[in-house]
Every structure is written in structure tokens, then in C-alpha cells.
Design a protein around this motif. Sequence first.
Motif: not given
Length: 164
Positions: A58-76
Motif C-alpha cells: 500500500k502507498l500511504d502518503l499520510r496527507g503530507l505535502m512538501p513544505n519549504n519551511k520543514i520539508g513535509l507538512s500535514m494540511s493546515k
Amino acid sequence: MIKKIISCALLIFAAHNTFAQDEFNVEVPKDIIIVNSTKDYKLALSTAKKASASLHKKLDLRGLMPNNKIGLSMSKGDCMEDAGGDETGYPCYYARGDGAAINDDYISVEYSNAYKGFTKGYYIVVAAITDVKSQDMENKLAAIKKKYPDAYAKRTFIWRGCMH
């Protein structure tokens, strides 16, 4: 705040039942099986998708997206102020496994800064989290190496306890 207290209480109850003799609110040593690491998120995502298909995981990206400040982030919407974000709670990122510190077996893209002992600044394609030096880790790594010969297991510490 109430939601956070209830979540922590449920986690403590579940952890107590699951880890009866184990400690809580500690870092637990784990081996993380890594398929690839890169500074390019798009390349990591492409590798993760291919690994998911070729390894039948299974591929599970856990809702994470790239973020310039900390690398990856959950949604707001999923970030809370005390999850490592700014005063609005965003951006925030919990390493895979943090909280319950359980073993798992799926493909994800994680950010190396969140793991003790890992080189900073890399997106890592993770295939599993296992107990250290276990037969389970050896079996999973051997199977993954058939498709990804450069895959390896790296030791780190995962948090078991309340996420504050």
C-alpha cells in the motif's frame, strides 16, 4: 484542548493494553527500511509509487505535502499549534510511527530531519518500520532487495507516547 486530552488518554489506554510491560513516553529503537533517499520530492514520490506497485505494498502518503519551511507538512486543517508549527500550528509534521511506535509495512515518503541519526534534508522512501535486528526486518529487507538492491535498514528512535 479537550480533544487533545481525550486523544492522549485513549493512546495511553491503547498503549497500556498493547505494551503491558513496556514503558510509555519514551523513545523506542526501530529499524526503518529505506528504498531510496533524495533531496527531490517529485523523485521520491515517483519512486514511492513505483515501489508500491512492484512490491505490492500500500502507498500511504499520510496527507503530507512538501513544505519549504520543514520539508513535509500535514494540511493546515490537520496541524495543531503544538505539533511543531508556528503560532497558527502550520506547518507541522510527525514522523511515521511517532505516538504508537508500532511496526508497519507500507510505502511512504518521509522527511529525514524527523528521525534521529539520519542525514538532514532528504525525502526518504520508507517501506517498513520493524523491531531492531529482528527476523521480520531481515525477511522484509531481503524481499525488498530483490527489486531494490540498494535498499537498507537504518536504526533510529521512534516516540511512544502522547503527541504534544
